[in-house]
Each structure stands twice: as structure tokens, then as C-alpha cells.
Design a protein around this motif. Structure first.
Motif, PDB file in Angstrom:
ATOM      1  N   PRO A  25       0.737  -0.013  10.074  1.00 25.21           N
ATOM      2  CA  PRO A  25      -0.166   0.435  11.136  1.00 25.21           C
ATOM      3  C   PRO A  25      -1.575   0.785  10.651  1.00 25.21           C
ATOM      4  N   SER A  26      -1.750   0.989   9.350  1.00 23.16           N
ATOM      5  CA  SER A  26      -3.047   1.444   8.843  1.00 23.16           C
ATOM      6  C   SER A  26      -3.171   1.118   7.361  1.00 23.16           C
ATOM      7  N   LYS A  27      -4.396   1.270   6.836  1.00 23.13           N
ATOM      8  CA  LYS A  27      -4.601   1.026   5.406  1.00 23.13           C
ATOM      9  C   LYS A  27      -3.875   2.085   4.580  1.00 23.13           C
ATOM     10  N   ALA A  28      -3.767   3.313   5.131  1.00 26.10           N
ATOM     11  CA  ALA A  28      -3.035   4.356   4.407  1.00 26.10           C
ATOM     12  C   ALA A  28      -1.579   3.961   4.225  1.00 26.10           C
ATOM     13  N   ALA A  29      -0.989   3.369   5.262  1.00 28.45           N
ATOM     14  CA  ALA A  29       0.406   2.935   5.188  1.00 28.45           C
ATOM     15  C   ALA A  29       0.566   1.789   4.195  1.00 28.45           C
ATOM     16  N   VAL A  30      -0.425   0.880   4.174  1.00 33.83           N
ATOM     17  CA  VAL A  30      -0.387  -0.223   3.200  1.00 33.83           C
ATOM     18  C   VAL A  30      -0.418   0.334   1.786  1.00 33.83           C
ATOM     19  N   LEU A  31      -1.335   1.248   1.545  1.00 36.84           N
ATOM     20  CA  LEU A  31      -1.484   1.798   0.207  1.00 36.84           C
ATOM     21  C   LEU A  31      -0.255   2.598  -0.209  1.00 36.84           C
ATOM     22  N   MET A  32       0.321   3.346   0.747  1.00 35.89           N
ATOM     23  CA  MET A  32       1.535   4.105   0.446  1.00 35.89           C
ATOM     24  C   MET A  32       2.650   3.165   0.007  1.00 35.89           C
ATOM     25  N   ASP A  33       2.869   2.104   0.784  1.00 31.14           N
ATOM     26  CA  ASP A  33       3.922   1.147   0.460  1.00 31.14           C
ATOM     27  C   ASP A  33       3.653   0.469  -0.876  1.00 31.14           C
ATOM     28  N   ALA A  34       2.386   0.097  -1.098  1.00 32.64           N
ATOM     29  CA  ALA A  34       2.027  -0.568  -2.355  1.00 32.64           C
ATOM     30  C   ALA A  34       2.243   0.354  -3.543  1.00 32.64           C
ATOM     31  N   PHE A  35       1.886   1.621  -3.370  1.00 34.19           N
ATOM     32  CA  PHE A  35       2.020   2.561  -4.480  1.00 34.19           C
ATOM     33  C   PHE A  35       3.482   2.865  -4.769  1.00 34.19           C
ATOM     34  N   LEU A  36       4.300   2.992  -3.732  1.00 37.77           N
ATOM     35  CA  LEU A  36       5.731   3.226  -3.934  1.00 37.77           C
ATOM     36  C   LEU A  36       6.362   2.053  -4.682  1.00 37.77           C
ATOM     37  N   ASP A  37       5.936   0.846  -4.327  1.00 34.63           N
ATOM     38  CA  ASP A  37       6.445  -0.341  -5.013  1.00 34.63           C
ATOM     39  C   ASP A  37       6.019  -0.345  -6.467  1.00 34.63           C
ATOM     40  N   LEU A  38       4.742  -0.001  -6.714  1.00 34.72           N
ATOM     41  CA  LEU A  38       4.227   0.054  -8.085  1.00 34.72           C
ATOM     42  C   LEU A  38       4.956   1.119  -8.898  1.00 34.72           C
ATOM     43  N   ALA A  39       5.141   2.304  -8.294  1.00 36.13           N
ATOM     44  CA  ALA A  39       5.823   3.390  -8.990  1.00 36.13           C
ATOM     45  C   ALA A  39       7.276   3.020  -9.286  1.00 36.13           C
ATOM     46  N   GLY A  40       7.906   2.325  -8.351  1.00 33.63           N
ATOM     47  CA  GLY A  40       9.287   1.903  -8.568  1.00 33.63           C
ATOM     48  C   GLY A  40       9.412   0.925  -9.718  1.00 33.63           C
TER      49      GLY A  40
ATOM     50  N   ILE B 252      -0.451  -8.542  -0.775  1.00 35.63           N
ATOM     51  CA  ILE B 252      -1.123  -7.466  -0.044  1.00 35.63           C
ATOM     52  C   ILE B 252      -1.068  -6.173  -0.838  1.00 35.63           C
ATOM     53  N   HIS B 253       0.087  -5.875  -1.424  1.00 35.90           N
ATOM     54  CA  HIS B 253       0.212  -4.684  -2.279  1.00 35.90           C
ATOM     55  C   HIS B 253      -0.806  -4.736  -3.412  1.00 35.90           C
ATOM     56  N   ASP B 254      -0.837  -5.857  -4.112  1.00 37.08           N
ATOM     57  CA  ASP B 254      -1.742  -5.991  -5.256  1.00 37.08           C
ATOM     58  C   ASP B 254      -3.201  -5.874  -4.826  1.00 37.08           C
ATOM     59  N   ALA B 255      -3.524  -6.463  -3.678  1.00 38.64           N
ATOM     60  CA  ALA B 255      -4.903  -6.412  -3.185  1.00 38.64           C
ATOM     61  C   ALA B 255      -5.296  -4.982  -2.835  1.00 38.64           C
ATOM     62  N   ALA B 256      -4.400  -4.254  -2.174  1.00 40.12           N
ATOM     63  CA  ALA B 256      -4.695  -2.870  -1.785  1.00 40.12           C
ATOM     64  C   ALA B 256      -4.925  -2.000  -3.012  1.00 40.12           C
ATOM     65  N   LEU B 257      -4.064  -2.126  -4.010  1.00 37.09           N
ATOM     66  CA  LEU B 257      -4.200  -1.318  -5.222  1.00 37.09           C
ATOM     67  C   LEU B 257      -5.465  -1.687  -5.990  1.00 37.09           C
ATOM     68  N   ALA B 258      -5.765  -2.973  -6.045  1.00 39.54           N
ATOM     69  CA  ALA B 258      -6.962  -3.412  -6.769  1.00 39.54           C
ATOM     70  C   ALA B 258      -8.227  -2.892  -6.088  1.00 39.54           C
ATOM     71  N   LEU B 259      -8.277  -2.982  -4.771  1.00 41.84           N
ATOM     72  CA  LEU B 259      -9.474  -2.559  -4.048  1.00 41.84           C
ATOM     73  C   LEU B 259      -9.703  -1.058  -4.142  1.00 41.84           C
ATOM     74  N   VAL B 260      -8.633  -0.282  -3.989  1.00 43.15           N
ATOM     75  CA  VAL B 260      -8.822   1.170  -4.040  1.00 43.15           C
ATOM     76  C   VAL B 260      -9.242   1.601  -5.441  1.00 43.15           C
ATOM     77  N   THR B 261      -8.832   0.840  -6.449  1.00 41.25           N
ATOM     78  CA  THR B 261      -9.257   1.128  -7.816  1.00 41.25           C
ATOM     79  C   THR B 261     -10.723   0.756  -8.023  1.00 41.25           C
ATOM     80  N   GLU B 262     -11.140  -0.367  -7.443  1.00 40.57           N
ATOM     81  CA  GLU B 262     -12.498  -0.880  -7.664  1.00 40.57           C
ATOM     82  C   GLU B 262     -13.558  -0.184  -6.810  1.00 40.57           C
ATOM     83  N   VAL B 263     -13.248   0.058  -5.541  1.00 42.03           N
ATOM     84  CA  VAL B 263     -14.283   0.574  -4.635  1.00 42.03           C
ATOM     85  C   VAL B 263     -13.945   1.927  -4.022  1.00 42.03           C
ATOM     86  N   GLY B 264     -12.732   2.446  -4.274  1.00 42.31           N
ATOM     87  CA  GLY B 264     -12.349   3.733  -3.719  1.00 42.31           C
ATOM     88  C   GLY B 264     -11.668   3.596  -2.368  1.00 42.31           C
TER      89      GLY B 264
END
Length: 214
Positions: free
Chosen positions: A57-72, A20-32
Motif C-alpha cells: 500500500p505504500s513505500k513504507a510497506a515496501v521497505l519494511m518487506d524488503a528489510f525483513l527479507d534482507l534481515a532474514g 523491487i526489494h533490491d531497488a527499495a533498499l538501494a534507493l533508501v541507501t543512496e538518497v534517503g
């Protein structure tokens, strides 16, 4: 007959979260950010939409978690590369070689590389922009991601004060904004290329202003 081993649900959950993390990061990169949806993330990750809503609870929360994981993970990789000796342990915080300008240039150059990295740029811009209109998300972004990084600058600048390289009347929190502010301004507005040379120039200007006066 050998007993059947029960499936490891925690391992399956970890795999699903990473997908899910990878999908969220990939999508926001590809389509905004605007065109990224929970449905799209679920389809890309190969999970049900209800699985995502069970954890976020939301796509923003998914992206936040995914980005924190990526940054870590990026920080761990960078730290492993900066380890000293044969221990392989990362060097914590900003280096303190006794040369404040050189240490800050090293860190700001690494920041330039991160901001120019396509894998990090799109989610960073998305979270930064969304945090402006969503106060709760913005506060979480600052608390979880920015504050821990800024604290490293405060620690290094205080050490420079103790060494006599920075005036005693300087507030380290204000001083770090002299370094980070111009970098983020150029990156956000895309006015000019973000380069190592620009990072070095920022450091030279800032350190010159922070140095004790004759």
C-alpha cells in the motif's frame, strides 16, 4: 511439434518482488527515505508502478518487506556460518556455552557489525525514524523484527537465572534493555563510534549488575 511450455508466473513474481526489494533498499541507501518514491522504486526495479501497489500500500510497506527479507537472509547466512559439526544446521538463538558474558559479547559484537553495515544501516535508520511518526509502521517493525530478536535474549537470560548466574528477582526483559539500549542510543545519536570494545564494555557492566549479590 513439441507443446509450448506455459510461463511460470510464480517464478516471475518472485523475480519481480526481489527486484523491487533490491531497488527499495538501494534507493533508501543512496538518497534517503524522504526522497525514495514508489515511482523511483518501480523505475529502478524495471516494473510498473501498478505492480508495486498490487502488493504493497505504500513505500513504507515496501521497505519494511524488503528489510525483513534482507534481515532474514542475513540471519540465515550467519546461522550457516555458526553451525556445528558437519550438519550445516544453524545454531538457534543466542549461544549457551555456560559463560553468559562471552555469549552476550559474541551476539552484541555481531549486532555492532550489522548496525555498521551500510547495506543495513540506511534502511534500519529509515524504518526506525518513520516508525516514530507512523504508529502503525512502528508497531509492525517491533512485532515483526525486534520482538523475535529480543525473545532470544529473554531465553538466554532465563537460562542464566536457572544456572544461578543472574539474580532470580531480575526481569529478563528489563535486563536485555541494559544490553540493547546503550548500543542503540550510541548508534542513533552517532555520538561516538560503535565498536566491539564498546559492546564488550556494555556486557561487562550489565552482567556485573545482574549477578547474584554476596
Amino acid at each position: 511439434m513439441a507443446p509450448t511450455k506455459a510461463p511460470d508466473s510464480s517464478r516471475r513474481s518472485d523475480r519481480s518482488r526481489r527486484a523491487i526489494h533490491d531497488a527499495a533498499l538501494a534507493l533508501v541507501t543512496e538518497v534517503g527515505y524522504r526522497r525514495t518514491t514508489i515511482e523511483g522504486i518501480a523505475a529502478r526495479a524495471g516494473v510498473g508502478k501498478q505492480t508495486i501497489y498490487r502488493w504493497w500500500p505504500s513505500k513504507a510497506a515496501v521497505l519494511m518487506d524488503a528489510f525483513l527479507d534482507l534481515a532474514g537472509r542475513a540471519a540465515e547466512d550467519a546461522g550457516a556460518g555458526a553451525g556445528s559439526g558437519d550438519t550445516g544446521e544453524p545454531a538457534p538463538g543466542i549461544p549457551d556455552t555456560g559463560d553468559l558474558a562471552a555469549d552476550l559479547k559474541l551476539v552484541l559484537r555481531a549486532t555492532v557489525d550489522e548496525l555498521n553495515d551500510p547495506a543495513l544501516e540506511a534502511p534500519t535508520r529509515a524504518l526506525t525514524a518513520e516508525g516514530i511518526v507512523d504508529a502503525k509502521l512502528g508497531a509492525e517493525f517491533v512485532h515483526k523484527l525486534l520482538d523475535p530478536q529480543l525473545a532470544l535474549y529473554v531465553t538466554r537470560l532465563r537460562a542464566a537465572q536457572e544456572a544461578g548466574d543472574v539474580r532470580a528477582d531480575v526481569d529478563p526483559r528489563t535486563a536485555l534493555e541494559l544490553l540493547i539500549g546503550p548500543l542503540m542510543h550510541r548508534w542513533l545519536l552517532r555520538t561516538l563510534p560503535l565498536t566491539h570494545a564498546y559492546a564488550d564494555e556494555i556486557v561487562d557492566c550489565a552482567v556485573g549488575g545482574l549477578a547474584p549479590r554476596a
